[in-house]
Design an enzyme around this catalytic site. Structure first.
Site, PDB file in Angstrom:
ATOM      1  N   ASN A  19       0.816  -1.215   0.000  1.00  0.00           N
ATOM      2  CA  ASN A  19       0.000   0.000   0.000  1.00  0.00           C
ATOM      3  C   ASN A  19       0.849   1.265   0.000  1.00  0.00           C
ATOM      4  OD1 ASN A  19      -2.474   1.712   0.625  1.00  0.00           O
ATOM      5  ND2 ASN A  19      -1.282   2.074   2.494  1.00  0.00           N
TER       6      ASN A  19
ATOM      7  N   ARG B  64      -8.390   5.609   1.103  1.00  0.00           N
ATOM      8  CA  ARG B  64      -7.647   4.916   0.045  1.00  0.00           C
ATOM      9  C   ARG B  64      -6.643   5.795  -0.691  1.00  0.00           C
ATOM     10  NH1 ARG B  64     -12.988   1.672  -0.977  1.00  0.00           N
ATOM     11  NH2 ARG B  64     -12.426  -0.323  -0.044  1.00  0.00           N
TER      12      ARG B  64
ATOM     13  N   ASP C  68       1.864   7.005   0.107  1.00  0.00           N
ATOM     14  CA  ASP C  68       0.811   6.136  -0.416  1.00  0.00           C
ATOM     15  C   ASP C  68       0.987   5.848  -1.903  1.00  0.00           C
ATOM     16  OD1 ASP C  68      -1.576   4.819   0.572  1.00  0.00           O
ATOM     17  OD2 ASP C  68      -2.670   6.040  -0.887  1.00  0.00           O
TER      18      ASP C  68
ATOM     19  N   ARG D  10      -0.215 -12.557   3.448  1.00  0.00           N
ATOM     20  CA  ARG D  10      -1.029 -11.725   4.316  1.00  0.00           C
ATOM     21  C   ARG D  10      -0.826 -10.332   3.725  1.00  0.00           C
ATOM     22  NH1 ARG D  10       0.051  -6.906   7.568  1.00  0.00           N
ATOM     23  NH2 ARG D  10      -1.448  -6.870   9.260  1.00  0.00           N
TER      24      ARG D  10
ATOM     25  N   ASP E  59      -1.057  -6.465   3.763  1.00  0.00           N
ATOM     26  CA  ASP E  59      -1.145  -5.406   4.763  1.00  0.00           C
ATOM     27  C   ASP E  59      -2.027  -4.253   4.286  1.00  0.00           C
ATOM     28  OD1 ASP E  59       0.093  -4.182   7.274  1.00  0.00           O
ATOM     29  OD2 ASP E  59       0.683  -2.662   5.810  1.00  0.00           O
TER      30      ASP E  59
ATOM     31  N   HIS F 148      -6.885   0.331   2.776  1.00  0.00           N
ATOM     32  CA  HIS F 148      -6.330   1.547   2.187  1.00  0.00           C
ATOM     33  C   HIS F 148      -6.020   1.411   0.706  1.00  0.00           C
ATOM     34  CE1 HIS F 148      -6.332   2.841   6.315  1.00  0.00           C
ATOM     35  NE2 HIS F 148      -5.807   1.669   6.603  1.00  0.00           N
TER      36      HIS F 148
ATOM     37  N   GLU G 216      -5.624  -7.939   5.269  1.00  0.00           N
ATOM     38  CA  GLU G 216      -5.859  -7.244   6.520  1.00  0.00           C
ATOM     39  C   GLU G 216      -6.829  -6.099   6.286  1.00  0.00           C
ATOM     40  OE1 GLU G 216      -4.167  -4.351   9.942  1.00  0.00           O
ATOM     41  OE2 GLU G 216      -3.719  -4.102   7.827  1.00  0.00           O
TER      42      GLU G 216
ATOM     43  N   ARG H  33      -5.241 -18.713  12.869  1.00  0.00           N
ATOM     44  CA  ARG H  33      -3.851 -18.266  12.963  1.00  0.00           C
ATOM     45  C   ARG H  33      -3.448 -18.159  14.438  1.00  0.00           C
ATOM     46  NH1 ARG H  33      -2.548 -12.529  10.490  1.00  0.00           N
ATOM     47  NH2 ARG H  33      -3.886 -11.918  12.224  1.00  0.00           N
TER      48      ARG H  33
HETATM   49  C1  AAO Z   1       4.804   4.459  12.637  1.00  0.00           C
HETATM   50  C2  AAO Z   1       4.511   5.425  13.756  1.00  0.00           C
HETATM   51  C3  AAO Z   1       3.624   6.543  13.263  1.00  0.00           C
HETATM   52  C4  AAO Z   1       4.285   7.230  12.076  1.00  0.00           C
HETATM   53  C5  AAO Z   1       4.564   6.202  11.000  1.00  0.00           C
HETATM   54  C6  AAO Z   1       5.297   6.775   9.797  1.00  0.00           C
HETATM   55  O1  AAO Z   1       3.871   4.730  14.829  1.00  0.00           O
HETATM   56  O2  AAO Z   1       3.434   7.476  14.315  1.00  0.00           O
HETATM   57  O3  AAO Z   1       3.419   8.242  11.560  1.00  0.00           O
HETATM   58  O4  AAO Z   1       5.367   5.155  11.539  1.00  0.00           O
HETATM   59  O5  AAO Z   1       6.491   7.328  10.190  1.00  0.00           O
HETATM   60  C7  AAO Z   1       2.670  -0.325  11.945  1.00  0.00           C
HETATM   61  C8  AAO Z   1       2.454   0.390  13.271  1.00  0.00           C
HETATM   62  C9  AAO Z   1       2.412   1.893  13.093  1.00  0.00           C
HETATM   63  C10 AAO Z   1       3.644   2.384  12.335  1.00  0.00           C
HETATM   64  C11 AAO Z   1       3.619   1.687  10.985  1.00  0.00           C
HETATM   65  C12 AAO Z   1       4.770   2.085  10.071  1.00  0.00           C
HETATM   66  O6  AAO Z   1       1.249  -0.062  13.844  1.00  0.00           O
HETATM   67  O7  AAO Z   1       2.392   2.488  14.384  1.00  0.00           O
HETATM   68  O8  AAO Z   1       3.604   3.790  12.184  1.00  0.00           O
HETATM   69  O9  AAO Z   1       3.726   0.262  11.195  1.00  0.00           O
HETATM   70  O10 AAO Z   1       5.974   1.852  10.680  1.00  0.00           O
HETATM   71  C13 AAO Z   1      -5.052   1.094  10.679  1.00  0.00           C
HETATM   72  C14 AAO Z   1      -4.950   0.367   9.350  1.00  0.00           C
HETATM   73  C15 AAO Z   1      -4.336  -0.996   9.485  1.00  0.00           C
HETATM   74  C16 AAO Z   1      -3.027  -0.941  10.275  1.00  0.00           C
HETATM   75  C17 AAO Z   1      -3.351  -0.333  11.624  1.00  0.00           C
HETATM   76  C18 AAO Z   1      -2.121  -0.261  12.525  1.00  0.00           C
HETATM   77  O11 AAO Z   1      -6.240   0.263   8.767  1.00  0.00           O
HETATM   78  O12 AAO Z   1      -4.068  -1.475   8.172  1.00  0.00           O
HETATM   79  O13 AAO Z   1      -3.854   0.996  11.420  1.00  0.00           O
HETATM   80  N1  AAO Z   1      -2.389  -2.260  10.402  1.00  0.00           N
HETATM   81  C19 AAO Z   1      -1.292  -2.651   9.468  1.00  0.00           C
HETATM   82  C20 AAO Z   1      -0.193  -3.421  10.173  1.00  0.00           C
HETATM   83  C21 AAO Z   1       0.560  -2.515  11.113  1.00  0.00           C
HETATM   84  C22 AAO Z   1       1.268  -1.424  10.327  1.00  0.00           C
HETATM   85  C23 AAO Z   1       0.527  -0.982   9.132  1.00  0.00           C
HETATM   86  C24 AAO Z   1      -0.682  -1.528   8.749  1.00  0.00           C
HETATM   87  C25 AAO Z   1       1.208  -0.033   8.228  1.00  0.00           C
HETATM   88  O14 AAO Z   1      -0.740  -4.550  10.799  1.00  0.00           O
HETATM   89  O15 AAO Z   1       1.482  -3.217  11.909  1.00  0.00           O
HETATM   90  O16 AAO Z   1       1.487  -0.272  11.168  1.00  0.00           O
HETATM   91  O17 AAO Z   1       1.986  -0.842   7.352  1.00  0.00           O
HETATM   92  C26 AAO Z   1      -9.463   2.313  13.192  1.00  0.00           C
HETATM   93  C27 AAO Z   1      -9.581   1.818  11.776  1.00  0.00           C
HETATM   94  C28 AAO Z   1      -8.473   0.887  11.408  1.00  0.00           C
HETATM   95  C29 AAO Z   1      -7.135   1.503  11.767  1.00  0.00           C
HETATM   96  C30 AAO Z   1      -7.145   1.818  13.270  1.00  0.00           C
HETATM   97  C31 AAO Z   1      -5.830   2.364  13.775  1.00  0.00           C
HETATM   98  O18 AAO Z   1      -9.753   1.244  14.109  1.00  0.00           O
HETATM   99  O19 AAO Z   1     -10.793   1.139  11.610  1.00  0.00           O
HETATM  100  O20 AAO Z   1      -8.525   0.635  10.013  1.00  0.00           O
HETATM  101  O21 AAO Z   1      -6.101   0.563  11.475  1.00  0.00           O
HETATM  102  O22 AAO Z   1      -8.174   2.755  13.499  1.00  0.00           O
HETATM  103  O23 AAO Z   1      -5.611   3.628  13.249  1.00  0.00           O
HETATM  104  C32 AAO Z   1     -12.046   1.103  17.599  1.00  0.00           C
HETATM  105  C33 AAO Z   1     -12.725   1.026  16.239  1.00  0.00           C
HETATM  106  C34 AAO Z   1     -11.725   0.591  15.182  1.00  0.00           C
HETATM  107  C35 AAO Z   1     -10.633   1.592  15.174  1.00  0.00           C
HETATM  108  C36 AAO Z   1      -9.994   1.528  16.522  1.00  0.00           C
HETATM  109  C37 AAO Z   1      -8.801   2.441  16.674  1.00  0.00           C
HETATM  110  O24 AAO Z   1     -11.652  -0.201  18.027  1.00  0.00           O
HETATM  111  O25 AAO Z   1     -13.773   0.092  16.315  1.00  0.00           O
HETATM  112  O26 AAO Z   1     -12.324   0.481  13.915  1.00  0.00           O
HETATM  113  O27 AAO Z   1     -10.924   1.920  17.520  1.00  0.00           O
HETATM  114  O28 AAO Z   1      -9.194   3.780  16.539  1.00  0.00           O
END
Ligand code: AAO
Length: 516
Positions: free
Chosen positions: A119, A177, A186, A214, A216, A220, A252, A356
């Site tokens: 992505n 997206r 992006d 898987r 990621d 988005h 994911e 898993r």
């Molecule tokens: C790091 C730093 C950031 C910096 C960035 C760039 O932490 O501060 O800006 O680098 O310099 C992982 C880490 C991130 C890290 C990133 C890159 O978790 O902290 O950022 O690597 O190094 C969303 C996405 C989902 C993603 C998830 C973490 O939709 O795809 O965020 N997961 C994958 C991986 C993950 C990875 C990435 C993607 C990026 O598994 O390890 O990040 O490659 C809502 C939305 C979700 C959203 C969450 C979190 O969720 O629905 O889609 O996930 O927010 O933002 C309730 C709601 C629920 C909501 C949740 C949280 O539960 O029901 O829907 O609250 O608000």
């Protein structure tokens, strides 16, 4: 009219032909383990010495491609979610080690699934230079990644309409997206160049012998763009897989309800992570919000989860075990070992979804106002930042901070249970209208769980043939005897279960292969 019907039929067949829902397990195996941040050399050894012999079907590996190297904080685990390019050297090892691992795991019947980050590239503030895992030059500010190559033309910024350039509102599908997820640059997956570079990367891995991906951050990416990439993917390597086999795709997408983008938009491309599963199961096992295990009688689609054939399920993942992603405080992890094992037992016994298992490293948690200040901490490492090997102790546990949940007897034996009952129907449900439940899988296996604050003392219909069975939670079948508890099943299929609420693990499981 007939022509029309034929065309429709053809379209349906082609749609099915994608068939990226099948994990292509070998030898009737049924579970994936995520060896989060493990080195390739350790995974290869683990396939041979443990995963193969114990019936694990596959390993989800951390992203194998070139990633940024971050010094502040020091080498966080999440640096691997910031690609610099598609060279195959990462914190887990180089290309030769990767290839060796894929070969050796396949040879002992264990598939490899790659965590594909397509992505985005690194964060917009990622700087300039060679601080990347293969040493390739890049310039985040200039959106220049010559090792791919990608230039500023290959990114979405022109399409993003938010002031910050980041996703600000998950209710706007265009932002989600076309804008940057937490500032990550992006990629414009609508462009042919980006599609072919991402597909080339995945094809290199398919040709090496991986069984799938898987993917990621699928929320988005536009499903149509993903389809265009997936259509370019090769069939799996026929050295290990049937001719014409398509790569297994599990995407994911975090869909807990309440957002316009739903998991169902991605079903046609493969399976999707069912995040409701771990959130609800954690709530039920913790007995929060008035939930009880007896309510799990219609667990699965009956709870509003996606169709069985689309679901990839898990109790926790590498994000929500440390407060990233979604699921919140209800998520059970190795930190809550007793409840965690119960939840894992339930998941692995229940027929819903592709399962898993999480395998973690430990870190120094430090909560301030409910937030873990150390949620960034990377795997056990040497002072220079290189990841430590996984040492195996005499009692078969792991050392040096590797948790190895997949080696816990209760979890490993339930992975085997799932293989033994594969294809058998959900059967013989019983509950006490509170937190004592039991169910079977046809005539091959049976599990009983006591999550009440009092003892369980009941005689139940197991559906199993008469005999003496070893409980695989308190022990193992070891030659002609049980090292833990035993269960007597009578000629009528009934057995007496006594489970103290004080037991180390207040559940029991028996199956066809645990019979003396
Ligand atoms: C790091 C730093 C950031 C910096 C960035 C760039 O932490 O501060 O800006 O680098 O310099 C992982 C880490 C991130 C890290 C990133 C890159 O978790 O902290 O950022 O690597 O190094 C969303 C996405 C989902 C993603 C998830 C973490 O939709 O795809 O965020 N997961 C994958 C991986 C993950 C990875 C990435 C993607 C990026 O598994 O390890 O990040 O490659 C809502 C939305 C979700 C959203 C969450 C979190 O969720 O629905 O889609 O996930 O927010 O933002 C309730 C709601 C629920 C909501 C949740 C949280 O539960 O029901 O829907 O609250 O608000």
């Amino acid at each position: 009219m007939r022509m029309m019907m034929k065309l429709l039929l053809l379209a349906a067949l082609l749609g099915l032909g994608l068939a990226q829902h099948n994990p292509h397990y070998k030898h009737g195996r049924t579970s994936i383990v995520h060896l989060f941040e493990w080195r390739w050399a350790d995974i290869a050894a683990e396939c041979e010495r443990y995963l193969g012999p114990n019936g694990y079907g596959g390993v989800q590996i951390s992203p194998p491609n070139e990633h940024i190297i971050i010094s502040n904080p020091w080498r966080p685990w999440w640096q691997r979610y910031q690609p610099i390019g598609y060279n195959l050297c990462s914190r887990s090892g180089n290309e030769n080690e990767l290839r060796d691992m894929i070969t050796r795991c396949n040879n002992v019947g264990v598939n490899i699934y790659v965590d594909a980050v397509i992505n985005h590239m690194c964060g917009s503030g990622g700087g300039e230079g060679h601080h990347s895992s293969c040493g390739s030059y890049f310039n985040a500010g200039g959106k220049d990644f010559p090792s791919v190559p990608y230039t500023s033309w290959d990114f979405n910024d022109g399409k993003c309409r938010t002031g910050s350039g980041n996703i600000e509102n998950y209710n706007d599908i265009h932002q989600v997206r076309d804008c940057r997820l937490v500032s990550l640059l992006d990629l414009a997956l609508e462009k042919d160049h980006v599609r072919s570079k991402t597909a080339d990367y995945m094809n290199a891995l398919i040709d090496m012998g991986v069984a799938g991906f898987r993917v990621d951050a699928c929320k988005h990416m536009w499903p149509g763009d993903m389809k265009a990439v997936f259509e370019r993917l090769h069939n799996l390597n026929t050295q290990w897989f049937a001719a014409g086999a398509r790569p297994f795709m599990f995407q994911e997408v975090i869909d807990l309800g309440g957002e316009p983008i739903t998991s169902s938009e991605y079903f046609f491309l493969g399976r999707v992570t069912e995040f409701k599963y771990g959130a609800k199961l954690g709530t039920a096992v913790r007995k929060w919000n008035g939930e009880k295990l007896s309510f799990l009688k219609n667990w699965g689609e009956g709870w509003g989860f996606m169709p069985d054939g689309n679901a990839l399920v898990f109790v926790d993942n590498h994000d929500n075990q440390r407060g990233h992603g979604a699921g919140g405080a209800a998520i059970l992890t190795f930190w809550d070992a007793r409840m965690y094992k119960m939840a894992m037992g339930l998941m692995l016994a229940h027929p819903y979804g592709v399962t898993r298992v999480m395998s973690s490293f430990s870190w120094d948690r430090n909560f301030v106002n409910g937030k873990d200040q150390n949620d960034w901490m990377g795997p056990p490492s040497h002072p220079d930042g290189s990841t430590k090997p996984v040492p195996i102790n005499a009692d078969s546990t792991c050392g040096d901070g590797w948790v190895c949940e997949h080696r816990w007897r209760q979890i490993r034996n339930m992975v085997i249970f799932r293989n033994v009952v594969n294809g058998q129907p959900f059967s013989n449900w019983w509950d006490n209208q509170s937190n004592q439940i039991a169910f079977g899988r046809g005539n091959r296996g049976f599990i009983a769980i006591n999550n009440d604050d009092w003892n369980m003392d009941v005689t139940l219909n197991t559906g199993l043939p008469a005999g003496t069975y070893c409980d695989v939670i308190s022990g193992d079948k070891d030659g002609g005897r049980c090292t833990g508890k035993q269960v007597q099943v009578g000629g009528d299929g009934r057995a007496h279960f006594y489970i103290s609420n004080m037991d180390e693990d207040p559940f029991m499981a028996i199956h066809a292969d645990s019979k003396l």
